[in-house]
Design an enzyme around this catalytic site. Structure first.
Site, short mmCIF file in Angstrom:
data_model
loop_
_atom_site.label_atom_id
_atom_site.label_comp_id
_atom_site.label_asym_id
_atom_site.label_seq_id
_atom_site.Cartn_x
_atom_site.Cartn_y
_atom_site.Cartn_z
N HIS A 150 38.07 48.77 16.43
CA HIS A 150 37.77 47.94 17.60
C HIS A 150 38.85 46.94 17.94
O HIS A 150 38.69 46.17 19.07
CB HIS A 150 36.21 47.37 17.46
CG HIS A 150 35.78 46.84 18.66
ND1 HIS A 150 35.72 47.71 20.07
CD2 HIS A 150 35.18 45.66 19.02
CE1 HIS A 150 34.86 47.27 20.83
NE2 HIS A 150 34.72 45.84 20.31
N SER A 162 35.86 45.10 25.16
CA SER A 162 34.47 45.48 25.05
C SER A 162 33.47 44.79 25.82
O SER A 162 33.52 44.93 26.81
CB SER A 162 34.37 44.86 23.40
OG SER A 162 32.91 45.28 22.72
N PHE A 163 32.78 43.92 25.62
CA PHE A 163 31.68 42.97 26.51
C PHE A 163 32.77 42.45 27.51
O PHE A 163 32.42 42.50 28.70
CB PHE A 163 31.21 41.72 25.59
CG PHE A 163 31.06 40.53 26.56
CD1 PHE A 163 29.63 40.59 27.09
CD2 PHE A 163 31.62 39.50 26.77
CE1 PHE A 163 29.24 39.38 27.83
CE2 PHE A 163 31.57 38.34 27.47
CZ PHE A 163 30.21 38.45 28.08
N SER A 173 32.48 39.91 22.48
CA SER A 173 30.95 39.50 22.29
C SER A 173 30.58 39.39 20.77
O SER A 173 29.65 39.23 20.23
CB SER A 173 29.98 39.72 22.92
OG SER A 173 29.44 41.32 22.59
N ASP A 200 37.25 53.43 16.14
CA ASP A 200 36.43 52.45 16.78
C ASP A 200 34.84 52.94 16.41
O ASP A 200 34.30 53.89 16.60
CB ASP A 200 36.32 52.16 18.39
CG ASP A 200 35.73 50.88 18.75
OD1 ASP A 200 34.98 50.51 18.18
OD2 ASP A 200 36.28 50.28 19.84
#
Length: 274
Positions: free
Chosen positions: A255, A106-107, A37, A227
């Site tokens: 990340h 992630s998202f 995102s 991260d």
């Protein structure tokens, strides 16, 4: 931009009246890649190094999720896990995909978890990379990502939060991602998704732990040790909750596992899915 000038634009399919941009390469068992995102993100920007590697073994499908990239953004849409999950389910239906492996970043990890718990019959295997979806206190890094206000300097700083390897952080990359983040309507949609206080968005993406415990498909959890956006403890918790899971942590990695360790990540995922 047109398909001739932007590799981020690929195919289009109608998903409940929403023109959805997606990439579809290779042949074999279907693998759906779900992007993160970050501001200006697209499926291509997120997975550009992963798609060609996995496509030598699988049919790799990577959509721009509702509200992101070059997928249509209907007026009045309410962004949230319910609408994102419904859009992704509709996308699978539109392509006639009954069961897929899901790879979520992630998202996208939270969305993959939502799919695996809401429609488990549609999920063959699961890969969760730097994933949201369990409770955690929002990091300064994630707050900066979701609170991004467009400028070249802000984009440079944000990329420094994403990557451990500073050699990746070129001015050309910053300019291209800023351009993507400021296309008409993109920043407005992005800002509406994650308003302050942004801990509420973290909480809204959290999947009930009892449902996560019930996940029975083989699951690979991946994280970058360094991260700054999503804490490593998220992946440790997922390892505890999902009995059928394994965890791989990349050292000297932020990340952007799929970018900073592109070849190793694609090999790891490809072998796991096999």
């Amino acid at each position: 931009m047109t398909t001739q000038t932007s590799p981020e634009i690929a195919r289009t399919v109608d998903v409940g009246g929403i023109a959805t941009n997606y990439h579809d390469e290779g042949s074999g068992p279907p693998v759906v890649l779900i992007h993160g995102s970050g501001p200006g993100v697209t499926a291509y920007a997120n997975w550009r190094l992963t798609i060609p590697e996995l496509a030598t073994r699988y049919r790799v499908i990577a959509p721009d999720i509702l509200g992101f990239g070059y997928t249509e953004r209907p007026e009045g849409v309410r962004y949230g896990m319910e609408s994102w999950t419904s859009h992704l389910l509709g996308f699978l239906d539109a392509l006639g995909l009954e069961k897929v492996a899901l790879v979520g970043n992630s998202f996208g990890g939270a969305l993959a978890l939502s799919m695996a718990t809401r429609a488990p019959e549609r999920v063959e295997k699961l890969v969760l990379m730097g994933s949201v979806g369990v409770p955690f206190e929002i990091t300064p890094g994630l707050d900066a990502v979701w609170g991004f206000e467009p400028s070249l300097e802000a984009m440079r700083e944000l990329m420094g939060v994403f990557a451990h390897d500073r050699s990746l952080l070129t001015d050309d990359l910053a300019r291209s991602r800023l351009e993507a983040a400021t296309r008409p309507g993109i920043h407005e949609a992005f800002s509406s998704m994650f308003p302050a206080p942004r801990q509420r968005s973290v909480d809204a993406m959290t999947v009930d732990e009892a449902l996560i415990r019930a996940i029975a498909v083989p699951t690979l959890v991946v994280h970058g040790r360094d991260d700054q956006v999503i804490p490593l403890t998220n992946s440790l918790r997922l390892l505890e909750l999902i009995d059928t899971s394994q965890l791989h942590v990349f050292g000297r990695c932020g990340h952007w596992v799929q970018i900073e360790h592109a070849a190793d990540f694609a090999r790891l995922v490809g072998d796991f899915l096999a």
